[in-house]
Enzyme design. Sequence first.
Site, short mmCIF file in Angstrom:
data_model
loop_
_atom_site.label_atom_id
_atom_site.label_comp_id
_atom_site.label_asym_id
_atom_site.label_seq_id
_atom_site.Cartn_x
_atom_site.Cartn_y
_atom_site.Cartn_z
N VAL A 294 5.43 41.83 -9.14
CA VAL A 294 6.83 41.45 -9.36
C VAL A 294 7.55 41.14 -8.05
O VAL A 294 8.17 40.08 -7.91
CB VAL A 294 7.54 42.60 -10.10
CG1 VAL A 294 8.98 42.25 -10.35
CG2 VAL A 294 6.85 42.92 -11.41
N HIS A 556 24.71 28.48 -32.49
CA HIS A 556 24.23 27.21 -31.96
C HIS A 556 25.32 26.61 -31.08
O HIS A 556 26.48 26.66 -31.45
CB HIS A 556 23.92 26.25 -33.12
CG HIS A 556 23.49 24.90 -32.65
ND1 HIS A 556 22.25 24.67 -32.10
CD2 HIS A 556 24.16 23.71 -32.62
CE1 HIS A 556 22.16 23.39 -31.77
NE2 HIS A 556 23.30 22.79 -32.08
P1 NAI Z 1 2.84 45.61 -8.12
O1 NAI Z 1 1.95 46.77 -8.32
O2 NAI Z 1 3.63 45.07 -9.26
O3 NAI Z 1 1.98 44.39 -7.53
C1 NAI Z 1 1.19 44.52 -6.35
C2 NAI Z 1 0.10 43.47 -6.38
O4 NAI Z 1 -0.56 43.49 -5.11
C3 NAI Z 1 -0.97 43.72 -7.44
O5 NAI Z 1 -1.06 42.61 -8.29
C4 NAI Z 1 -2.24 43.94 -6.61
O6 NAI Z 1 -3.38 43.42 -7.22
C5 NAI Z 1 -1.93 43.18 -5.32
N1 NAI Z 1 -2.71 43.65 -4.15
C6 NAI Z 1 -2.95 44.92 -3.78
N2 NAI Z 1 -3.72 44.94 -2.64
C7 NAI Z 1 -3.94 43.65 -2.29
C8 NAI Z 1 -4.65 43.01 -1.22
N3 NAI Z 1 -5.28 43.69 -0.26
N4 NAI Z 1 -4.69 41.65 -1.17
C9 NAI Z 1 -4.04 40.93 -2.13
N5 NAI Z 1 -3.36 41.49 -3.15
C10 NAI Z 1 -3.29 42.83 -3.24
O7 NAI Z 1 3.77 46.03 -6.90
P2 NAI Z 1 5.13 45.40 -6.34
O8 NAI Z 1 5.28 43.98 -6.71
O9 NAI Z 1 5.13 45.76 -4.90
O10 NAI Z 1 6.25 46.23 -7.10
C11 NAI Z 1 6.34 47.66 -6.93
C12 NAI Z 1 6.99 48.29 -8.13
O11 NAI Z 1 8.35 47.93 -8.20
C13 NAI Z 1 6.34 47.87 -9.43
O12 NAI Z 1 6.15 49.00 -10.24
C14 NAI Z 1 7.33 46.94 -10.03
O13 NAI Z 1 7.29 46.95 -11.45
C15 NAI Z 1 8.66 47.47 -9.51
N6 NAI Z 1 9.64 46.40 -9.41
C16 NAI Z 1 10.10 45.82 -10.54
C17 NAI Z 1 10.99 44.77 -10.47
C18 NAI Z 1 11.45 44.11 -11.71
O14 NAI Z 1 11.14 44.60 -12.79
N7 NAI Z 1 12.16 42.99 -11.63
C19 NAI Z 1 11.48 44.25 -9.18
C20 NAI Z 1 10.90 44.91 -8.09
C21 NAI Z 1 10.03 45.94 -8.21
#
Ligand code: NAI
Length: 578
Positions: A294, A556
Amino acid sequence: MKYDLIIEKLSGHDTSGKVGKINKRPGDSLNSGDIIFTIESGKGTIKFTSQYKGILGQLSITEGDIIKKGQVVGNVEGELIEETGTAKPTQFKSGQELKKTAYSFGLAKPTPKNYNVDVAIVGGGPGGYVAAIRAAQGGKKVLIIEENRLGGTCLNYGCIPTKALVSSIDVLEKIKHSESFGIEVGEVKFSLERIINRKNEVVNTLVSGIEHLMNVHEIEYLNGKAEVMDSETLNVKNKLIDATIKFDKLIIATGSKTSIPPIEGADSENILTSKELLELTEVPSSLTIIGGGVIGMEFAFIYNALGSKVNLVEFLPQILNNMDEDVASVIRASAIEKGINILEGAKASSIKASLDGTMIVEINENNQTKYIISEKVAMAVGRKANLEALDSEKLGVELNERRNGIKVDANMRTSNLNIYAIGDITNKIQLAHIASHQGIMAADHINGIENEMSYDLVPSAIFTIPEVGHVGLNEKDACAQNLDYVTGKFPLMANGKAQAMGETEGFVKLIANKDTRKIIGGTIVGVHATDMLSTISNIIASELTIDKAAHVIYAHPTTAESIHEALLSVDGRGIHFA
Ligand code: NAI
């Protein structure tokens, strides 16, 4: 430095007054002694004067407003010009305790103070401050401790600031496409510094709003780091007080922090996280984002729109891996069309700085090693619970089985039944709205109301271009659970309002149980997706069947008509799409 403007004194013993003439507006420069506004009360008019040299940031009052003692009315960016005590209202640095005179600012020794409260809350994010309000609504004496600013990650470095940037980008994108609406504009210029300043104003307004809510609910707020003395006592020290807090109940809401993976060079100080991405005042010529979840995807679209050449590296085969492939495919196509370089199934393995200061990211893709060179590198590979924030052993609080969060029951109680934990620290689902809901559950339980936390219907909102909103089961989940399901899908291309807006990418997809015909999940990709989503949440929560839900008249022309069409299309009865 930023300071809050707080009404400390009014005439005589008055506790409220009316705002008279306002002499200064946000953005005006201030000198010490300048009259910002006047306050009228039964005992006469007094002047609210500045003790700062700087710029007036926020002023959340208008003439005629009734203001109360202790109320935060705005803030100023600048320096405190010390002055000898006068009868004028005094103003103090954000979060500091009010005190009688300003001239001892920063010099006095912290004064010991004891508090005995029903509920102490550590962490003032969307979990903690919501729990504080709810507990106070139940008549509890509540004290909240926050070491940074109220609002936590969500308000200060997460959801709200990114959405403020997304809104600026939205304006920019509209201008870029203005000709297709019959409008010609000249050369488009923007200043990232001003975009960031606007974001800061939005954040400050909301943080002031929370401070105001704390006052209204008579919640004691201490700015400082909480230390555990024993399982019933906390200590908070700041420049002004040395507080000992005895509590009946404690709610731990200390949140999460960016997780740094074991990638060589990932912990270097040059590497950006979402926090720094919200503070840059110059657009990097190129930016490599590691992580296509995300946070990574939201920032990829933001910095692409600002003009950076963005590379996005995702380890898994699909960006936004929790979503169905058809959802990821709309976002991927949009990203590629805008010039974002998406690398899926690519693992970042090291980050190094070159001699000219550019960064080199080594990636492994299909067993091949490749290098990406860019001016900046940002990490978006997840967040981890802030377990170091409080001594859980001293509190008698156990961690979960994976030892990556505090273990809680459905009432949000920890293994010490007087202590609750809510939000990212529980590592259930890291979302602000989960934290807030858990906060309400914890406070309700403390207030004697039986409620249990359920994670069955958690919406997620992703602010890419276009947006994504999802709730309930997606097709991946339904398949994994071996459910017999049917889907209904409607493309926004066939929606009148989306056509009129020129934003036709995306679709609404609904999933229903084949036997019961009840809706069990829905995803919207496209314009207004995140705002439309709660309609689907309500359909699922009300356990409506396709037939019942379709028997509702949608206004609508609205994009929400697409939900109606998706309902109809489950049985091939869609009107505007065959
Ligand atoms: P995330 O866990 O959603 O995504 C991290 C991504 O990094 C994963 O797809 C993973 O496969 C990838 N990754 C990990 N190691 C890697 C590597 N060495 N090389 C390439 N890719 C790699 O974490 P994110 O986006 O940092 O978000 C953290 C949390 O914050 C999540 O739980 C998210 O749901 C929440 N969040 C939600 C938002 C929303 O709902 N709009 C906005 C911001 C954060």
